[in-house]
Design an enzyme around this catalytic site. Structure first.
Site, PDB file in Angstrom:
ATOM      1  N   LYS A 199      -7.208  -6.087  -3.940  1.00 56.19           N
ATOM      2  CA  LYS A 199      -7.321  -5.053  -3.234  1.00 56.19           C
ATOM      3  C   LYS A 199      -7.833  -3.719  -3.528  1.00 56.19           C
ATOM      4  O   LYS A 199      -6.960  -2.962  -4.249  1.00 56.19           O
ATOM      5  CB  LYS A 199      -7.176  -4.384  -1.937  1.00 56.19           C
ATOM      6  CG  LYS A 199      -7.003  -3.920  -0.856  1.00 56.19           C
ATOM      7  CD  LYS A 199      -7.555  -4.524   0.504  1.00 56.19           C
ATOM      8  CE  LYS A 199      -8.037  -3.122   1.440  1.00 56.19           C
ATOM      9  NZ  LYS A 199      -7.532  -3.008   2.333  1.00 56.19           N
TER      10      LYS A 199
ATOM     11  N   GLU B 105      -8.890  -6.328   9.413  1.00 50.07           N
ATOM     12  CA  GLU B 105      -8.660  -5.451   8.848  1.00 50.07           C
ATOM     13  C   GLU B 105      -8.091  -3.667   9.270  1.00 50.07           C
ATOM     14  O   GLU B 105      -9.193  -3.624  10.195  1.00 50.07           O
ATOM     15  CB  GLU B 105      -9.081  -5.025   6.834  1.00 50.07           C
ATOM     16  CG  GLU B 105      -9.732  -6.618   6.488  1.00 50.07           C
ATOM     17  CD  GLU B 105     -11.096  -6.638   5.531  1.00 50.07           C
ATOM     18  OE1 GLU B 105     -10.436  -5.610   4.232  1.00 50.07           O
ATOM     19  OE2 GLU B 105     -11.990  -6.834   5.459  1.00 50.07           O
ATOM     20  N   SER B 106      -7.005  -3.503   8.968  1.00 44.53           N
ATOM     21  CA  SER B 106      -6.349  -2.046   9.707  1.00 44.53           C
ATOM     22  C   SER B 106      -6.460  -1.385  10.387  1.00 44.53           C
ATOM     23  O   SER B 106      -7.333  -2.048  11.695  1.00 44.53           O
ATOM     24  CB  SER B 106      -7.997  -1.129   8.804  1.00 44.53           C
ATOM     25  OG  SER B 106      -7.985  -1.147   7.609  1.00 44.53           O
TER      26      SER B 106
ATOM     27  N   LYS C 253       1.065  -1.005   0.087  1.00 47.03           N
ATOM     28  CA  LYS C 253      -0.195  -0.369  -0.003  1.00 47.03           C
ATOM     29  C   LYS C 253       1.119   1.554   0.026  1.00 47.03           C
ATOM     30  O   LYS C 253       1.439   1.505   0.670  1.00 47.03           O
ATOM     31  CB  LYS C 253      -0.409  -0.160   1.059  1.00 47.03           C
ATOM     32  CG  LYS C 253      -1.790   0.832   1.859  1.00 47.03           C
ATOM     33  CD  LYS C 253      -2.281   1.320   2.890  1.00 47.03           C
ATOM     34  CE  LYS C 253      -3.374   2.090   3.125  1.00 47.03           C
ATOM     35  NZ  LYS C 253      -4.307   2.132   4.286  1.00 47.03           N
TER      36      LYS C 253
END
Length: 292
Positions: free
Chosen positions: A144, A243-244, A83
């Protein structure tokens, strides 16, 4: 797939202090996504893309690697994410190479990978998955992106993804069901992402992986407690993914105790001088946490 001449759109600032209502950021991203898809279809028609995918699948001798199996069998469950950028924080690691970092993740213990392919808001490209595969990555890779149509599933399959993300907030239940069926027809698994109680009707679709996003896609505010709060609402025995917002081994240990088997982490690793080495350090510390 060759790079296209899709027009780039200036990313939005964070919803906090930007004057945007919480829902506006996600709505704007989806509006831009529709434009991006239209432009890409002009470059490569759906018929041409579908034909390319059919040819690719006909030549394959083995099924795609299973992300669900990889996570359920892994001691760490880390889905390391490539990312480079986010809508709220700008560039995280602009110089990171898709032919280097994902392979390093694999070499340093990742259970699976996530690669951002959204162009305008995350600085990603489909080609990043192709580059990762060409570098030697054999782990499951999730495509993603903000998937809203069948065409994108064929993009994911063409570039080498073994799983795709479907976001409940982006789709109706019927749309999600149709896309999930198509993904399975293409041999890919589905990570269904939910954020709040109102998304849990989608869990009845029985995806391969059940994701809880700790980041509000309207405001981009992150709270890992969201996973703890919603874990018990998910079915027993399924592959749960948090997630995250995860940055500490102790958090992963607690999430595992709450029933999660996958932990999608990107920013923590991507901000490090060497993301793969940081992943290895994180897993080593996690192993100590699990033994204590």
């Amino acid at each position: 797939m060759a790079n296209t001449s899709v027009k780039h759109i200036t990313p939005l600032p964070s919803g906090e202090g930007s004057g945007e209502r919480p829902s506006d950021i996600l709505e704007t991203i989806i509006a831009h996504k529709k434009i991006e898809i239209e432009q890409r279809m002009e470059f490569i028609s759906p018929q041409k893309l579908y034909s390319l995918v059919e040819e690719k699948m006909a030549k394959e001798t083995q099924p795609l690697p299973s992300m669900r199996q990889a996570l359920m069998e892994s001691d760490s469950g880390i889905i390391a994410e490539f990312k480079r950028k986010s809508p709220s924080k700008g560039w995280i690691n602009r110089e990171a190479k898709a032919g280097v970092v994902p392979l390093s993740y694999q070499q340093h213990g990742a259970a699976a990978l996530s690669i951002l392919t959204d162009i305008d808001f995350f600085g990603g490209y489909d080609e990043f998955i192709q580059e990762a595969r060409l570098s030697g990555v054999t782990l499951p890779i999730i495509y993603k992106n903000f998937v809203i149509c069948e065409y994108q599933l064929f993009q994911a399959r063409f570039c080498g993804a073994s799983a795709v993300l479907l976001i409940a907030a982006d789709l109706t239940i019927d749309e999600c069901r149709t896309l999930m069926h198509t993904a399975h027809e293409l041999g890919m698994e589905v990570l269904l992402e939910m954020h709040g109680e109102r998304d849990f009707d989608y869990a009845a679709l029985e995806p391969d992986l059940y994701g809880i996003n700790n980041r509000n896609l309207g405001s981009f505010v992150t709270d890992v407690n969201n996973s703890f709060r919603l874990a018990e609402l998910l079915p027993e025995g399924v592959c749960k993914v948090s997630e995250s917002g995860i940055s500490r081994p102790d958090t992963v240990r607690q999430l595992r105790a709450a029933g999660f088997r996958g932990f999608l982490m990107g920013e923590h690793f991507m901000r490090a001088e060497d993301p793969g080495v940081e992943l290895e350090r994180f897993i080593s510390e996690l192993n100590r946490e699990m033994r204590s």
